[in-house]
Every structure is written in structure tokens, then in C-alpha cells.
Design a protein around this motif. Structure first.
Motif, PDB file in Angstrom:
ATOM      1  N   ALA A  13       8.999   2.692  -7.887  1.00 32.53           N
ATOM      2  CA  ALA A  13       8.000   2.342  -6.875  1.00 32.53           C
ATOM      3  C   ALA A  13       6.928   1.421  -7.454  1.00 32.53           C
ATOM      4  O   ALA A  13       6.459   0.497  -6.782  1.00 32.53           O
ATOM      5  CB  ALA A  13       7.360   3.613  -6.316  1.00 32.53           C
ATOM      6  N   LEU A  14       6.543   1.657  -8.718  1.00 41.11           N
ATOM      7  CA  LEU A  14       5.549   0.804  -9.368  1.00 41.11           C
ATOM      8  C   LEU A  14       6.075  -0.616  -9.548  1.00 41.11           C
ATOM      9  O   LEU A  14       5.336  -1.592  -9.352  1.00 41.11           O
ATOM     10  CB  LEU A  14       5.169   1.401 -10.726  1.00 41.11           C
ATOM     11  N   VAL A  15       7.341  -0.739  -9.904  1.00 38.84           N
ATOM     12  CA  VAL A  15       7.963  -2.063  -9.996  1.00 38.84           C
ATOM     13  C   VAL A  15       7.928  -2.748  -8.631  1.00 38.84           C
ATOM     14  O   VAL A  15       7.670  -3.953  -8.526  1.00 38.84           O
ATOM     15  CB  VAL A  15       9.414  -1.944 -10.509  1.00 38.84           C
ATOM     16  N   GLY A  16       8.157  -1.958  -7.579  1.00 40.35           N
ATOM     17  CA  GLY A  16       8.085  -2.509  -6.226  1.00 40.35           C
ATOM     18  C   GLY A  16       6.700  -3.026  -5.895  1.00 40.35           C
ATOM     19  O   GLY A  16       6.563  -4.056  -5.223  1.00 40.35           O
ATOM     20  N   VAL A  17       5.663  -2.333  -6.371  1.00 45.21           N
ATOM     21  CA  VAL A  17       4.293  -2.804  -6.140  1.00 45.21           C
ATOM     22  C   VAL A  17       4.114  -4.202  -6.713  1.00 45.21           C
ATOM     23  O   VAL A  17       3.584  -5.109  -6.055  1.00 45.21           O
ATOM     24  CB  VAL A  17       3.268  -1.831  -6.782  1.00 45.21           C
ATOM     25  N   GLY A  18       4.563  -4.402  -7.949  1.00 50.59           N
ATOM     26  CA  GLY A  18       4.419  -5.709  -8.583  1.00 50.59           C
ATOM     27  C   GLY A  18       5.206  -6.800  -7.891  1.00 50.59           C
ATOM     28  O   GLY A  18       4.692  -7.901  -7.646  1.00 50.59           O
ATOM     29  N   SER A  19       6.464  -6.509  -7.544  1.00 47.29           N
ATOM     30  CA  SER A  19       7.303  -7.543  -6.925  1.00 47.29           C
ATOM     31  C   SER A  19       6.831  -7.891  -5.526  1.00 47.29           C
ATOM     32  O   SER A  19       6.843  -9.063  -5.119  1.00 47.29           O
ATOM     33  CB  SER A  19       8.767  -7.082  -6.896  1.00 47.29           C
ATOM     34  N   VAL A  20       6.380  -6.891  -4.758  1.00 44.43           N
ATOM     35  CA  VAL A  20       5.879  -7.155  -3.407  1.00 44.43           C
ATOM     36  C   VAL A  20       4.565  -7.941  -3.470  1.00 44.43           C
ATOM     37  O   VAL A  20       4.321  -8.834  -2.645  1.00 44.43           O
ATOM     38  CB  VAL A  20       5.695  -5.842  -2.626  1.00 44.43           C
ATOM     39  N   HIS A  21       3.725  -7.627  -4.440  1.00 45.02           N
ATOM     40  CA  HIS A  21       2.468  -8.374  -4.587  1.00 45.02           C
ATOM     41  C   HIS A  21       2.751  -9.843  -4.879  1.00 45.02           C
ATOM     42  O   HIS A  21       2.122 -10.742  -4.289  1.00 45.02           O
ATOM     43  CB  HIS A  21       1.626  -7.771  -5.709  1.00 45.02           C
ATOM     44  N   GLU A  22       3.688 -10.118  -5.780  1.00 44.74           N
ATOM     45  CA  GLU A  22       4.043 -11.509  -6.087  1.00 44.74           C
ATOM     46  C   GLU A  22       4.630 -12.210  -4.865  1.00 44.74           C
ATOM     47  O   GLU A  22       4.313 -13.379  -4.595  1.00 44.74           O
ATOM     48  CB  GLU A  22       5.036 -11.550  -7.245  1.00 44.74           C
ATOM     49  N   ALA A  23       5.484 -11.511  -4.122  1.00 39.84           N
ATOM     50  CA  ALA A  23       6.086 -12.103  -2.930  1.00 39.84           C
ATOM     51  C   ALA A  23       5.030 -12.390  -1.867  1.00 39.84           C
ATOM     52  O   ALA A  23       5.072 -13.418  -1.181  1.00 39.84           O
ATOM     53  CB  ALA A  23       7.168 -11.180  -2.378  1.00 39.84           C
ATOM     54  N   ARG A  24       4.060 -11.488  -1.726  1.00 44.47           N
ATOM     55  CA  ARG A  24       2.999 -11.695  -0.744  1.00 44.47           C
ATOM     56  C   ARG A  24       2.151 -12.912  -1.109  1.00 44.47           C
ATOM     57  O   ARG A  24       1.793 -13.718  -0.234  1.00 44.47           O
ATOM     58  CB  ARG A  24       2.112 -10.453  -0.644  1.00 44.47           C
ATOM     59  N   PHE A  64       0.826  -1.207   0.000  1.00 43.39           N
ATOM     60  CA  PHE A  64       0.000   0.000   0.000  1.00 43.39           C
ATOM     61  C   PHE A  64       0.863   1.260   0.000  1.00 43.39           C
ATOM     62  O   PHE A  64       0.539   2.259  -0.659  1.00 43.39           O
ATOM     63  CB  PHE A  64      -0.933   0.000   1.212  1.00 43.39           C
ATOM     64  N   GLY A  65       1.966   1.216   0.752  1.00 43.56           N
ATOM     65  CA  GLY A  65       2.862   2.367   0.785  1.00 43.56           C
ATOM     66  C   GLY A  65       3.487   2.643  -0.568  1.00 43.56           C
ATOM     67  O   GLY A  65       3.597   3.804  -0.999  1.00 43.56           O
ATOM     68  N   LEU A  66       3.909   1.593  -1.267  1.00 42.59           N
ATOM     69  CA  LEU A  66       4.499   1.762  -2.592  1.00 42.59           C
ATOM     70  C   LEU A  66       3.474   2.269  -3.601  1.00 42.59           C
ATOM     71  O   LEU A  66       3.792   3.100  -4.460  1.00 42.59           O
ATOM     72  CB  LEU A  66       5.100   0.441  -3.070  1.00 42.59           C
ATOM     73  N   ALA A  67       2.240   1.767  -3.493  1.00 35.50           N
ATOM     74  CA  ALA A  67       1.184   2.235  -4.394  1.00 35.50           C
ATOM     75  C   ALA A  67       0.917   3.721  -4.176  1.00 35.50           C
ATOM     76  O   ALA A  67       0.792   4.497  -5.139  1.00 35.50           O
ATOM     77  CB  ALA A  67      -0.087   1.426  -4.174  1.00 35.50           C
ATOM     78  N   ALA A  68       0.830   4.140  -2.914  1.00 39.37           N
ATOM     79  CA  ALA A  68       0.608   5.557  -2.607  1.00 39.37           C
ATOM     80  C   ALA A  68       1.770   6.410  -3.088  1.00 39.37           C
ATOM     81  O   ALA A  68       1.571   7.517  -3.623  1.00 39.37           O
ATOM     82  CB  ALA A  68       0.395   5.732  -1.109  1.00 39.37           C
ATOM     83  N   THR A  69       2.995   5.907  -2.912  1.00 36.48           N
ATOM     84  CA  THR A  69       4.172   6.649  -3.355  1.00 36.48           C
ATOM     85  C   THR A  69       4.174   6.809  -4.870  1.00 36.48           C
ATOM     86  O   THR A  69       4.514   7.877  -5.396  1.00 36.48           O
ATOM     87  CB  THR A  69       5.451   5.928  -2.900  1.00 36.48           C
ATOM     88  N   THR A  70       3.797   5.745  -5.582  1.00 30.82           N
ATOM     89  CA  THR A  70       3.743   5.804  -7.043  1.00 30.82           C
ATOM     90  C   THR A  70       2.781   6.887  -7.514  1.00 30.82           C
ATOM     91  O   THR A  70       3.110   7.708  -8.381  1.00 30.82           O
ATOM     92  CB  THR A  70       3.302   4.444  -7.624  1.00 30.82           C
ATOM     93  N   VAL A  71       1.581   6.895  -6.932  1.00 32.94           N
ATOM     94  CA  VAL A  71       0.570   7.887  -7.321  1.00 32.94           C
ATOM     95  C   VAL A  71       1.067   9.302  -7.016  1.00 32.94           C
ATOM     96  O   VAL A  71       0.937  10.224  -7.844  1.00 32.94           O
ATOM     97  CB  VAL A  71      -0.768   7.605  -6.614  1.00 32.94           C
TER      98      VAL A  71
END
Length: 233
Positions: free
Chosen positions: A50-61, A19-26
């Protein structure tokens, strides 16, 4: 939809990071409209990181939910893209103060990619862990050498704006302290026999607050203040 227990701090850290990465991206994407033209590229690069981080963290979760473990590749895929993007952002940030060579640009990109790739080879047992760790450490130290003692530092020091010098100082500090968490994790798994029971993933998720979120916000705040400083002059 995955459901986790309230005591599953690892899953909670993944969600908070996501959520933090998504907010940072926006915020960063919106922020490109708040800065002058020369500053839009560094801010946009941080938004992409940050957007790349959203994708990688989602996959890891999702991997954590499926088996209470996160394969090392999920971490490294995201780092292999976001860290070179942040190096590019730092390069173009310094480039607002003076001319930097294309050769320096490509050296920084190649070294930042190899730094992550070699560490992955060591952790995935495709390469001797000690050799991979040492090579990755040399690449990281090379980047720090360029940031602290190279042409980028010379250009920033010669700039007339205090805002750029302060921003560069804090961004360079993030790369020094925040990025040190990754080789530390590599050291613990490769040499100390540590297995990721969730604690290492929590550490990496907390590190994202500094390395992806704070880095991007620092670039944006520097860009805004430098734009106002230039407009006032």
C-alpha cells in the motif's frame, strides 16, 4: 500546490486513491500489533504494498496535473513492486497452515515480476504488443493455477481453522477479479486503439480500492480472527 477544477474527475480519483492508500498503510502498520507473531509478516507486506501505491499514485497525479496525461510507466513501476509483495503476503498467509517450499516462493515472485514487466514492454512498444499480452496472460494464469490447484491450496484446505480458509478464498478471488482489470486495460490500449484520456486512470484508481486496499484489509481481518481463534483454542 496543484489546483484542479471540480469537474476533473481523474484528478479527484487520484486524490481519493492516494488518501485511501495512505490510510490503509497506517492501519496495516498499526494492525501488526493486533495479530500473533506468525501473522505479522503477511500484514506488514500488505502495508508495504500500500505504501508503494502511495508513491506511485502521487507521481501519476503530478504527471496528470502537469500535462493531463499519465505515461504508462507510472502505473507499471508501482505494480512491479506491489503485486509481488502481495503474492508474498498470500504465500506466507498460506504458510501459517503448513510448510511450503522455497522453490514455490521464488517461482511465484519471478512469475509475478515478469507478468508486469512483459506487459510494460508491450505497452511501451519495446515488444510486439500481442506477444507481450499473451505472455503476460500466461504468467497470470500460472499464478492463479498455483493459488487454486497448487500446494498453497492443499495446505489451506488441510488447515483446521475456518478463518484461514475463508480469508484465502476471498484473497484469491481479489487476485482473480481485481487483477483482471490490468490485462483488460492492456488489451484496450494495445488492440482497441484506446488512448488514456483520464478514463483508464480512473479505472486503475478504482481498482486500487480492491487490489491494494481491500486485499490488505482482508489479510489483516483474517490475521486478527485467526489469532483470536488460535488463542481461544
Amino acid at each position: 500546490m496543484a489546483v484542479y477544477q471540480t469537474t476533473d474527475l481523474t484528478a479527484a480519483s487520484f486524490s481519493a486513491d492516494l488518501f485511501g492508500l495512505a490510510a490503509t498503510t497506517v492501519l496495516l502498520l498499526i494492525g501488526t500489533a493486533w495479530v500473533s507473531r506468525s501473522w505479522r509478516l503477511p500484514v506488514a507486506l500488505c502495508a508495504i504494498a500500500a505504501l508503494v501505491g502511495v508513491g506511485s499514485v502521487h507521481e501519476a497525479r503530478e504527471a496528470w496535473f502537469a500535462g493531463q496525461g499519465v505515461p504508462v510507466v507510472y502505473h507499471y513501476v508501482g505494480w512491479a513492486v506491489s503485486m509481488p509483495l502481495q503474492v508474498m503476503a498470500l504465500f506466507f498467509l498460506a504458510g501459517t497452515a503448513g510448510k511450503l517450499s522455497a522453490g514455490l516462493f521464488w517461482r511465484l515472485i519471478v512469475v509475478s515480476v515478469l507478468m508486469v514487466f512483459v506487459r510494460y514492454l508491450g505497452e511501451a512498444a519495446f515488444m510486439h504488443p500481442t506477444l507481450a499480452f499473451l505472455i503476460g496472460l500466461v504468467f497470470w494464469l500460472y499464478l492463479l493455477g498455483e493459488f487454486y490447484f497448487g500446494r498453497m491450496d492443499d495446505v489451506v484446505r488441510a488447515s483446521t481453522g475456518d478463518t484461514l480458509r475463508r480469508g484465502y478464498f476471498w484473497l484469491r478471488l481479489i487476485v482473480t477479479i481485481g487483477w483482471a482489470i490490468y490485462p483488460l486495460g492492456n488489451f484496450l490500449t494495445a488492440f482497441a486503439g484506446m488512448t488514456d484520456d483520464g478514463s483508464l486512470s480512473v479505472a486503475y484508481n478504482v481498482a486500487d480500492i480492491l487490489n491494494r486496499m481491500a486485499f490488505g484489509i482482508a489479510v489483516l481481518s483474517t490475521a486478527i480472527l485467526a489469532s483470536e481463534e488460535k488463542a481461544g483454542a
